[in-house]
Design an enzyme around this catalytic site. Structure first.
Site, PDB file in Angstrom:
ATOM      1  N   ASP A 129      75.103  15.379  11.996  1.00  0.00           N
ATOM      2  CA  ASP A 129      74.268  15.011  13.935  1.00  0.00           C
ATOM      3  C   ASP A 129      73.671  14.823  14.384  1.00  0.00           C
ATOM      4  O   ASP A 129      73.754  13.840  14.977  1.00  0.00           O
ATOM      5  CB  ASP A 129      75.318  16.540  13.885  1.00  0.00           C
ATOM      6  CG  ASP A 129      76.041  16.506  15.387  1.00  0.00           C
ATOM      7  OD1 ASP A 129      75.985  15.789  15.845  1.00  0.00           O
ATOM      8  OD2 ASP A 129      76.826  17.759  16.139  1.00  0.00           O
ATOM      9  N   CYS A 146      73.365  13.134  23.986  1.00  0.00           N
ATOM     10  CA  CYS A 146      75.076  12.561  23.723  1.00  0.00           C
ATOM     11  C   CYS A 146      75.268  11.406  24.017  1.00  0.00           C
ATOM     12  O   CYS A 146      74.867  10.981  25.327  1.00  0.00           O
ATOM     13  CB  CYS A 146      75.350  13.437  24.714  1.00  0.00           C
ATOM     14  SG  CYS A 146      77.383  13.890  25.153  1.00  0.00           S
ATOM     15  N   ASN A 196      74.018  18.708  20.829  1.00  0.00           N
ATOM     16  CA  ASN A 196      73.399  19.867  20.226  1.00  0.00           C
ATOM     17  C   ASN A 196      72.852  20.937  20.725  1.00  0.00           C
ATOM     18  O   ASN A 196      71.536  20.900  20.863  1.00  0.00           O
ATOM     19  CB  ASN A 196      73.069  19.965  18.814  1.00  0.00           C
ATOM     20  CG  ASN A 196      74.193  18.488  17.851  1.00  0.00           C
ATOM     21  OD1 ASN A 196      75.356  19.133  18.084  1.00  0.00           O
ATOM     22  ND2 ASN A 196      73.802  17.986  17.417  1.00  0.00           N
TER      23      ASN A 196
HETATM   24 MG    MG Z   1      77.480  17.904  17.436  1.00  0.00          MG
END
Ligand code: MG
Length: 309
Positions: A22, A246, A255
């Protein structure tokens, strides 16, 4: 359930590290495969129970993650660590299986417009596709995690009703997934919403299988963790150094940082089994590779102490 007081919180939490997949997927730069492997190996040494390692998506879809096979073949897999790989379909599952993967994750969202733009499917189509993936994975003895994105807010639809999250969670729970991670993809959630969502979901799946994936885009991630702890939730996703931006708020944090989460939990007397210093070593390494400053507050505070010493 009603919210627990601070003196009644769970005593142990599982921290799920999102940095290598991620995190790196949402970084502008492409990290050389050997550096990814080193990063994952450093994280493995910290005591983390779960590391989201890579994704077996179509290689052209995500240029940052075309080396899934090579990464899985080369990392030093520590016993006791779950190395989770994202798998979008049966073809991805087959690639994962050949790579010796024993834990997979499937991902959908709580809102139609996000699912459409993210994976070009309706929510129902994505769930139908996952049914075959999860069934085959379970038949193979794999551990399965499900993700629900946009559980608190959607970049296209705004605030998301709890019922939308519950509906998708129910379907994933029916498939027999081992863990459900509920994500605040754009980082808009606040603690009252967390209490509401965590409370509603516990009527549909055991709280021991419920994880939250908070983003710190608006600075509410740790407050949301405390609210979730008060609802007896014991599994949290985070990324070392706060890796990953983001995409819906360029320049903003994504995150929740693992160091920030660990600092707070340990200070509250909650065990994680994770060595904060070792996570920080992994972050320092990957920060050097990316050649950028990391956003984790706890990481930066520790680094500043080191400079002063
Ligand atoms: Mg994330």
């Amino acid at each position: 359930m009603s919210a627990l007081s601070l003196s009644q919180l769970p005593v142990r939490v599982k921290v799920c590290e999102m940095g290598p997949r991620d995190g790196l997927q949402n970084e502008a730069g492409i990290v050389p495969t050997s550096d990814k492997i080193r990063y994952i190996d450093l994280l493995s040494q910290s005591g983390l129970a779960l590391i989201e390692t890579t994704s077996f998506v179509r290689p052209s879809a995500i240029p940052q993650l075309t080396d899934a096979e090579e990464v899985m073949a080369s990392i030093d897999r520590k016993p006791g660590v779950t190395y989770v790989c994202l798998v979008p379909n049966v073809r991805g599952l087959e690639r994962a299986r050949v790579s010796g993967v024993n834990a997979i994750a499937v991902f959908t969202a709580a809102t139609e417009s996000f699912t459409k733009r993210n994976i070009n499917m309706t929510i129902d189509d994505s769930l139908a596709a996952f049914r075959d993936v999860v069934k085959a994975a379970r038949a193979d003895g794999m551990w399965v995690r499900g993700y629900i994105s946009t559980a608190f807010g959607c970049p296209y639809e705004g605030r998301v009703p709890v019922e939308a999250v519950v509906r998708v969670a129910d379907r994933l729970a029916e498939m027999g997934i081992d863990e459900l991670s509920v994500g605040d993809t754009i980082g808009v959630g606040t603690p009252n919403q967390v209490v509401e969502v965590a409370g509603a979901l516990q009527e549909h799946l055991p709280v021991e299988r419920l994880a939250f994936h908070f983003h710190d885009t608006r600075g509410t991630a740790l407050a949301n963790v405390v609210a979730a702890l008060q609802m007896n939730v014991t599994i949290f996703d985070s990324s070392s150094g706060g890796l990953g931006g983001c995409p819906y708020a360029p320049g903003a944090t994504g995150n929740l940082a693992t160091e920030d989460l660990l600092y707070m939990l340990h200070g509250m007397g909650i065990e994680t089994g994770v060595d904060l210093e070792k996570v920080r070593n992994a972050s320092r390494f990957i920060g050097g590779v990316l050649q950028r400053d990391l956003v984790s507050r706890a990481y930066n505070a520790l680094e500043a102490q080191l400079l002063r010493a």
